[in-house]
Design a protein around this motif. Structure first.
Motif, short mmCIF file in Angstrom:
data_model
loop_
_atom_site.label_atom_id
_atom_site.label_comp_id
_atom_site.label_asym_id
_atom_site.label_seq_id
_atom_site.Cartn_x
_atom_site.Cartn_y
_atom_site.Cartn_z
N VAL A 151 8.78 -16.02 14.18
CA VAL A 151 7.33 -16.02 14.03
C VAL A 151 6.90 -14.57 13.88
O VAL A 151 7.36 -13.70 14.61
CB VAL A 151 6.65 -16.64 15.28
N ASN A 152 6.01 -14.33 12.91
CA ASN A 152 5.48 -12.97 12.75
C ASN A 152 4.40 -12.71 13.78
O ASN A 152 3.47 -13.48 13.93
CB ASN A 152 4.89 -12.77 11.35
N VAL A 153 4.55 -11.59 14.52
CA VAL A 153 3.51 -11.16 15.45
C VAL A 153 2.58 -10.18 14.76
O VAL A 153 1.51 -9.86 15.28
CB VAL A 153 4.10 -10.54 16.73
N TYR A 154 3.00 -9.70 13.61
CA TYR A 154 2.20 -8.79 12.80
C TYR A 154 2.57 -9.04 11.35
O TYR A 154 3.74 -9.20 11.02
CB TYR A 154 2.50 -7.34 13.17
N GLU A 155 1.59 -9.11 10.48
CA GLU A 155 1.84 -9.24 9.06
C GLU A 155 0.71 -8.56 8.31
O GLU A 155 -0.45 -8.71 8.68
CB GLU A 155 1.92 -10.72 8.67
N SER A 156 1.07 -7.80 7.28
CA SER A 156 0.04 -7.10 6.52
C SER A 156 0.39 -7.09 5.04
O SER A 156 1.56 -6.96 4.67
CB SER A 156 -0.10 -5.67 7.03
N ASP A 157 -0.63 -7.23 4.21
CA ASP A 157 -0.47 -7.18 2.76
C ASP A 157 -0.72 -5.76 2.28
O ASP A 157 -1.64 -5.09 2.75
CB ASP A 157 -1.48 -8.11 2.08
N PHE A 158 0.10 -5.31 1.32
CA PHE A 158 -0.04 -3.98 0.77
C PHE A 158 -0.15 -4.06 -0.75
O PHE A 158 0.59 -4.82 -1.38
CB PHE A 158 1.17 -3.11 1.15
N SER A 159 -1.06 -3.30 -1.31
CA SER A 159 -1.22 -3.18 -2.76
C SER A 159 -1.05 -1.71 -3.11
O SER A 159 -1.87 -0.87 -2.73
CB SER A 159 -2.61 -3.66 -3.19
N ASP A 160 0.02 -1.41 -3.81
CA ASP A 160 0.33 -0.02 -4.17
C ASP A 160 0.19 0.14 -5.68
O ASP A 160 0.78 -0.61 -6.45
CB ASP A 160 1.76 0.33 -3.75
N TYR A 161 -0.57 1.15 -6.08
CA TYR A 161 -0.72 1.48 -7.49
C TYR A 161 0.18 2.67 -7.80
O TYR A 161 0.19 3.66 -7.08
CB TYR A 161 -2.17 1.85 -7.82
N ILE A 162 0.94 2.55 -8.89
CA ILE A 162 1.81 3.62 -9.37
C ILE A 162 1.34 3.97 -10.78
O ILE A 162 1.27 3.09 -11.65
CB ILE A 162 3.29 3.18 -9.39
N LYS A 163 1.00 5.24 -10.98
CA LYS A 163 0.51 5.69 -12.28
C LYS A 163 1.52 6.67 -12.86
O LYS A 163 1.84 7.67 -12.22
CB LYS A 163 -0.86 6.36 -12.11
N VAL A 164 2.05 6.35 -14.03
CA VAL A 164 3.04 7.21 -14.68
C VAL A 164 2.40 7.81 -15.94
O VAL A 164 1.58 7.18 -16.60
CB VAL A 164 4.33 6.44 -15.02
N PHE A 165 2.81 9.04 -16.26
CA PHE A 165 2.18 9.80 -17.35
C PHE A 165 3.19 10.12 -18.44
O PHE A 165 4.40 10.18 -18.20
CB PHE A 165 1.58 11.09 -16.81
N LYS A 166 2.66 10.42 -19.62
CA LYS A 166 3.51 10.74 -20.78
C LYS A 166 4.32 12.00 -20.59
O LYS A 166 5.36 12.17 -21.22
CB LYS A 166 2.65 10.84 -22.05
N ASP A 167 3.86 12.91 -19.70
CA ASP A 167 4.60 14.16 -19.47
C ASP A 167 5.74 14.01 -18.45
O ASP A 167 6.37 14.99 -18.08
CB ASP A 167 3.66 15.28 -19.06
N GLY A 168 5.99 12.78 -18.00
CA GLY A 168 7.09 12.54 -17.07
C GLY A 168 6.73 12.72 -15.62
O GLY A 168 7.61 12.82 -14.77
N THR A 169 5.47 12.74 -15.29
CA THR A 169 5.04 12.82 -13.89
C THR A 169 4.51 11.46 -13.44
O THR A 169 4.27 10.57 -14.25
CB THR A 169 3.93 13.89 -13.71
N ALA A 170 4.32 11.32 -12.12
CA ALA A 170 3.84 10.05 -11.56
C ALA A 170 3.08 10.33 -10.27
O ALA A 170 3.30 11.35 -9.61
CB ALA A 170 5.00 9.12 -11.29
N THR A 171 2.20 9.42 -9.93
CA THR A 171 1.46 9.48 -8.68
C THR A 171 1.23 8.06 -8.17
O THR A 171 1.41 7.10 -8.93
CB THR A 171 0.11 10.23 -8.88
N ASN A 172 0.86 7.97 -6.92
CA ASN A 172 0.54 6.65 -6.36
C ASN A 172 -0.75 6.72 -5.58
O ASN A 172 -1.14 7.78 -5.12
CB ASN A 172 1.68 6.12 -5.48
N TYR A 173 -1.38 5.58 -5.41
CA TYR A 173 -2.61 5.47 -4.60
C TYR A 173 -2.79 4.06 -4.13
O TYR A 173 -2.08 3.17 -4.52
CB TYR A 173 -3.85 5.97 -5.37
#
Length: 173
Positions: A151-173
């Protein structure tokens, strides 16, 4: 004859009610009464780490000069710890002017009784030629073993955005 029909129904109903109203101290108390492993799962799940972008090598004799001008990249967003973890990976190919292709994938794992549910990774419609955005959805739960299963005593949903760029860099938010 009627008693033999009623007794099993009464017994199963009484058992169901007793299970419903019997609350373990873990469920009745707050986070302060969770085990160290459960607290570690909760704390680690709230932290996401974006890896450094990996530039892949193109090899082979059949690589055209146009394909050689495009560079393939990969980045991984990790959430959780070895007790319950999820990874979202975005691979993309870009040249000097645009991203020519991209794809996303998810991986996960957990140590029982914890749980991880992959919700999928999707490319967002707001993506453009110079960047692509991916949304990775994951549910991570810290569990406890009971006589009736985990039984889960804790459960959480996560939504992660990953943004990748043409210059080969990336970021998340």
């Amino acid at each position: 004859m009627k008693l033999s029909r009623i007794l099993p129904k009464f017994a199963s109903g009484a058992l169901a009610l007793s299970l419903l109203f019997s609350v373990s101290p873990i469920f009745a108390s707050g986070v302060q009464d969770l085990t160290p492993d459960q607290l570690e799962v909760i704390e680690a799940a709230n932290n996401a780490t974006l890896s450094q972008v990996i530039k892949k090598n193109i090899s082979g004799d059949n690589v055209s000069s146009l394909a050689a001008a495009a560079s393939p990249y990969s980045v991984k967003l990790s959430r959780g710890s070895f007790l319950a973890w999820s990874d979202a990976v975005v691979d993309w190919t870009a040249n000097a002017t645009q991203i020519t292709s991209s794809s996303g994938s998810q991986d996960s794992g957990f140590v029982f009784p914890n749980t991880v549910k992959k919700g999928g990774i999707t490319k967002q419609s707001s993506s453009a030629a110079s960047y692509h955005i991916y949304l990775s959805k994951t549910t991570i739960g810290a569990g406890v073993v009971t006589p009736w299963g985990d039984v889960n005593v804790y459960e959480s949903d996560f939504s992660d955005y990953i943004k990748v760029f043409k210059d080969g860099t990336a970021t998340n938010y």
